[in-house]
Design an enzyme around this catalytic site. Structure first.
Site, short mmCIF file in Angstrom:
data_model
loop_
_atom_site.label_atom_id
_atom_site.label_comp_id
_atom_site.label_asym_id
_atom_site.label_seq_id
_atom_site.Cartn_x
_atom_site.Cartn_y
_atom_site.Cartn_z
N ASP A 113 0.87 -1.17 0.00
CA ASP A 113 0.00 0.00 0.00
C ASP A 113 0.92 1.24 0.00
OD1 ASP A 113 -2.10 1.78 0.12
OD2 ASP A 113 -3.21 0.61 1.60
C1 NOJ Z 1 -3.92 3.97 0.20
C2 NOJ Z 1 -5.10 3.04 0.24
O1 NOJ Z 1 -5.09 2.30 1.44
C3 NOJ Z 1 -5.17 2.08 -0.94
O2 NOJ Z 1 -6.39 1.40 -0.88
C4 NOJ Z 1 -4.99 2.83 -2.24
O3 NOJ Z 1 -5.12 1.94 -3.31
C5 NOJ Z 1 -3.64 3.50 -2.22
N1 NOJ Z 1 -3.59 4.45 -1.13
C6 NOJ Z 1 -3.31 4.20 -3.52
O4 NOJ Z 1 -4.08 5.34 -3.66
#
Ligand code: NOJ
Length: 765
Positions: free
Chosen positions: A293
């Site tokens: 993530d």
């Molecule tokens: C953080 C989020 O937890 C995730 O779900 C997302 O895909 C990423 N950022 C990228 O934006």
């Protein structure tokens, strides 16, 4: 008693339906199941490239950066090969420009992979995922994600960070809006559909993108519903509740998985070898690439796990996290030195690079690196996409209450209609979170939908009445700043204007709920009450005695009991998307009959959390509803619940055979009849309960469902087949998957409290 013990590997395959359901014991040495085989040629081609890559180029391939700011500032990194992938670019011209640097100006010409959060549409926005889950209609979800994929691919995007498959039993957690709800079986069905919609039938299918199920794993069980907080779950909960949607997504061929932010039983998911290697690769057979993530690798330092970024990078890569998603710079840049210093085996880095190169090869990026910019706008504005979004929104609607059958409303019966409430005419709150590319002028708000439905002869007025504001700002306000807070004077004037508009109407539709950024990432709450002054507004409006019905826009269960005390009908619209207002108006005025069902138990109060239908029987089942002395311990609305404008009845449940041997399938049928005067949809739901065995099993578990459309007076037989995949469970004492000989109760009906039941016996050998 003779029982059947299945290896985790074999049953993970069964969960995902990848293996035939053998009636005899399953070979405990069964080979690991592979999702979609990687073409050998792709691996050979990747290996040939790896042989020519420097260590720094390899570290670059496993580094993905957010592209915020001036694209020119990213060119040097792309040219040198220190950036292998980017995210958060949606402009095809920018994508082509950076791709040109990668392909024509970098030493090896390896194309970039562009990822983006295509969660419920790109420009054409579908209902938020919890709304799509409420449709209980996997084919509708598949169609929606295919539209999203087409728009993304036509913009130059190759890969989405979706579907989110985090099972959630805590509606305080804001990200419940992004997922399938509380149930593993429904979640698995939706997972398969979403992966097929995004990817088509294989990674690299034309007009499709790589699916990236997330967040692996158990992110939806953070303590207290507080985003990012630690998760502590037993293996039994892990395998029986949280894993099945991911197993299904892997079996459907998902090309990517995103590791989660939080620690699972104290080990951060982004460096959790058991999760990313034992479970994901060995037990589920995942053969794509894993991405962290955002900043998930660097976070390992803040989480008190890694000493520094170099330690974080080496440990997360070694655990099975192939690609780092990062802001600014990647910790993975240190991996070249880690190999040079002997700290990291180059074979581990090569394996991660191979997985990413294989994805680029399978996507055809070496042959077709650029997107055709001349096609983009036509795809993004395709009328067929809007039609699909309308149908999806209609199917996501859940009728929560309808006292006295006040809905549907007669379209010709009112001359002045007031559509009142903070989300009634708000584009953002019609669309929901993770929406950055949609166009306001293409969005039909609920007020606008009612206006268009009733036409020029009816006067439709709208007013927000109150303003919705979070207590703390949302991180997404960096993309779209919140409107300034109303002054006290303005708040009074807006309130009065709304009450006056309602008083001079002969029908009032109140549109209430949460603003789009009140659920989603970083949007946890302690209360499930309607936020702000909304109930005061309802009380002022209903005091006039005018007929009032309510529509909700929200991403989590809310406490609707106080609202029900004032309003006879509540239609749950979630955040319904681009065509949401049209869908809601068509439902209010009876052009379409709501047929969605709740994908999550609706608590009476946040104090009941966690509350979910598939709890254990306990020693005191008769008093399940009186566990608290100050409130009932039953839900406000059960899982699977939703009303209709017509009346359905289930009768004649029967099983094909009253006794079957371990592993043999059981057929269960029932008759579903539409006894009302309107056509409508019912979701036939099958639940089981294993009466005894080697573990206490849930009081009910969903193991089959089908959304059925019936004309007035029409009957249909619904038929479900229960196989090993439905009857097995992970057993904490055996530390493995088992099937028990036992009596199973089975119910078929319209929600998780359906009364119609029978039973069958699974006989041991
Ligand atoms: C953080 C989020 O937890 C995730 O779900 C997302 O895909 C990423 N950022 C990228 O934006």
């Amino acid at each position: 008693m003779k029982t059947l013990l299945l290896t985790a590997t074999a049953v993970a395959a069964l969960v995902a339906g990848a293996m035939p359901c053998a009636s005899s014991a399953i070979d405990p040495s069964a080979a690991t199941v592979q999702s979609q085989a990687i073409p050998e040629q792709a691996t050979r081609r990747a290996d040939a490239l790896i042989a020519r890559m420097t260590l720094d180029e390899k570290a670059g391939q496993v580094s993905q950066l957010f592209m915020f700011g001036d694209p020119a500032t990213f060119e040097a990194g792309v040219r040198s090969g220190s950036t292998g992938a980017l995210l958060f670019v949606t402009d095809p011209a920018v994508i082509n420009r950076l791709q040109k640097v990668a392909v024509e100006e970098s030493r090896l010409g390896i194309p970039l992979l562009f990822g983006y959060d295509v969660i419920h549409g790109l420009r054409t926005i579908f209902p938020v995922p919890i709304g799509m889950a409420a449709s209980w209609d996997p084919p509708a979800l598949e169609r929606g994600q295919a539209v999203a994929a087409a728009e993304a691919r036509a913009s130059g995007i190759h890969w989405t960070f979706a579907p989110m498959l985090d099972i959630t039993r805590d509606p305080r957690w804001g990200r419940i809006v992004e997922g399938p709800g509380e149930d593993p079986y429904l979640g698995a069905a939706l997972a398969r559909a979403a992966v097929r919609g995004f990817q088509g039938d294989h990674v690299g299918a034309p007009g499709h993108i790589i699916a990236g199920p997330k967040h692996f794993a158990v992110y939806g069980a953070s303590e207290g519903g507080r985003d990012y907080d630690g998760v502590f779950v037993s293996d039994s909960q892990f395998y029986n509740t949280y894993l099945p949607p991911f197993a299904a997504a892997v079996e459907a061929g998902a090309g990517n998985i995103m590791s989660a932010y939080m620690e699972l039983n104290d080990i951060p998911a982004a460096a959790n070898d058991w999760l990313l290697t034992d479970v994901l690769r060995r037990q589920l057979g995942f053969n794509g690439f894993v991405v962290s993530d955002a900043n998930g690798v660097k976070n390992l330092v803040a989480q008190g796990f890694a000493v520094d970024e170099a330690d974080a990078a080496a440990r997360s890569l070694s655990a099975g996290n192939d690609l780092e998603m990062a802001f600014g710079s990647a910790a993975n840049a240190t991996l070249a030195d880690a190999v040079r210093s002997g700290r990291l085996d180059v074979a581990v880095l090569d394996e991660a690079v191979r997985r990413i190169l294989v994805a680029k090869i399978r996507m055809g990026l070496f042959e077709t690196p650029y997107v055709d910019e001349s096609r983009t706008e036509a795809v993004l504005s395709a009328p067929a996409h809007k039609q699909a979004a309308l149908e999806a929104a209609e199917r996501s609607l859940v009728l929560l209450t309808n006292e006295g059958g006040v809905l549907p409303l007669a379209p010709g019966a009112h001359r002045r209609v007031a559509v009142i409430g903070p989300t009634a005419d708000s584009v953002d709150d019609t669309l929901g979170s993770w929406v950055f590319v949609a166009k306001a002028e293409e969005t039909v708000t609920i007020a606008e939908g009612v206006r268009r439905r009733l036409g020029d002869t009816v006067q439709v007025t709208t007013a927000p009445g109150v303003q919705l504001r979070r207590g703390t700002p949302s991180m997404f306000e960096m993309f779209k700043p919140a409107a300034p807070a109303w002054s006290e004077e303005q708040a009074r004037a807006e309130f009065d204007r709304a009450v006056t508009a309602a008083a001079s109407a002969d029908l009032v539709v109140v549109v209430l709920g949460e603003g789009a950024l009140m659920s989603g990432e970083g949007a946890s709450r302690v209360s499930l009450d309607l936020p702000g002054e909304q109930m005061r507004l309802v009380e002022a409006i209903t005091a006039s005695g005018k007929p009032v019905v309510a529509v909700l826009t929200n991403g989590r269960p809310l406490n609707t009991a106080p609202l029900s005390a004032h309003v006879p009908a509540i239609l749950e619209a979630w955040y319904p998307g681009t065509q949401g207002g049209t869908a809601v108006a068509r439902a209010l005025f009876g052009d379409v009959n709501p047929g969605g069902k709740l994908p999550v138990t609706w608590p009476r109060s946040a104090g009941q959390i966690p509350i979910y239908y598939s709890h254990n029987t306990t020693k005191d089942a008769a008093n399940q509803g009186t566990r608290y002395w100050d409130e009932p311990s039953t839900p406000l609305f059960p899982f699977g619940y939703g009303l209709s404008y017509t009346e359905f009845a289930f009768t004649d449940i029967s099983v094909g055979r009253a006794a079957v041997a371990l592993g043999e399938p059981v057929t269960v049928t029932a008759t579903l009849t539409n006894n009302g005067a309107r056509a409508g949809d019912e979701v036939a739901q099958l639940y089981i309960h294993q009466r005894n065995g080697r573990a206490a099993r849930p009081v009910r578990e969903l193991k089959g469902f089908e959304r059925v459309t019936l004309q007035p007076g029409e009957s249909r037989q619904v038929r479900f087949v229960l196989t090993e995949a439905e009857l097995r469970y992970w057993n904490a004492a055996e530390r493995d998957w088992v099937l028990d000989p036992a009596v199973f109760d089975v119910w078929i009906g319209g929600d998780s409290q359906a009364p119609l039941s029978t039973s069958f016996t699974v006989v041991g050998r």
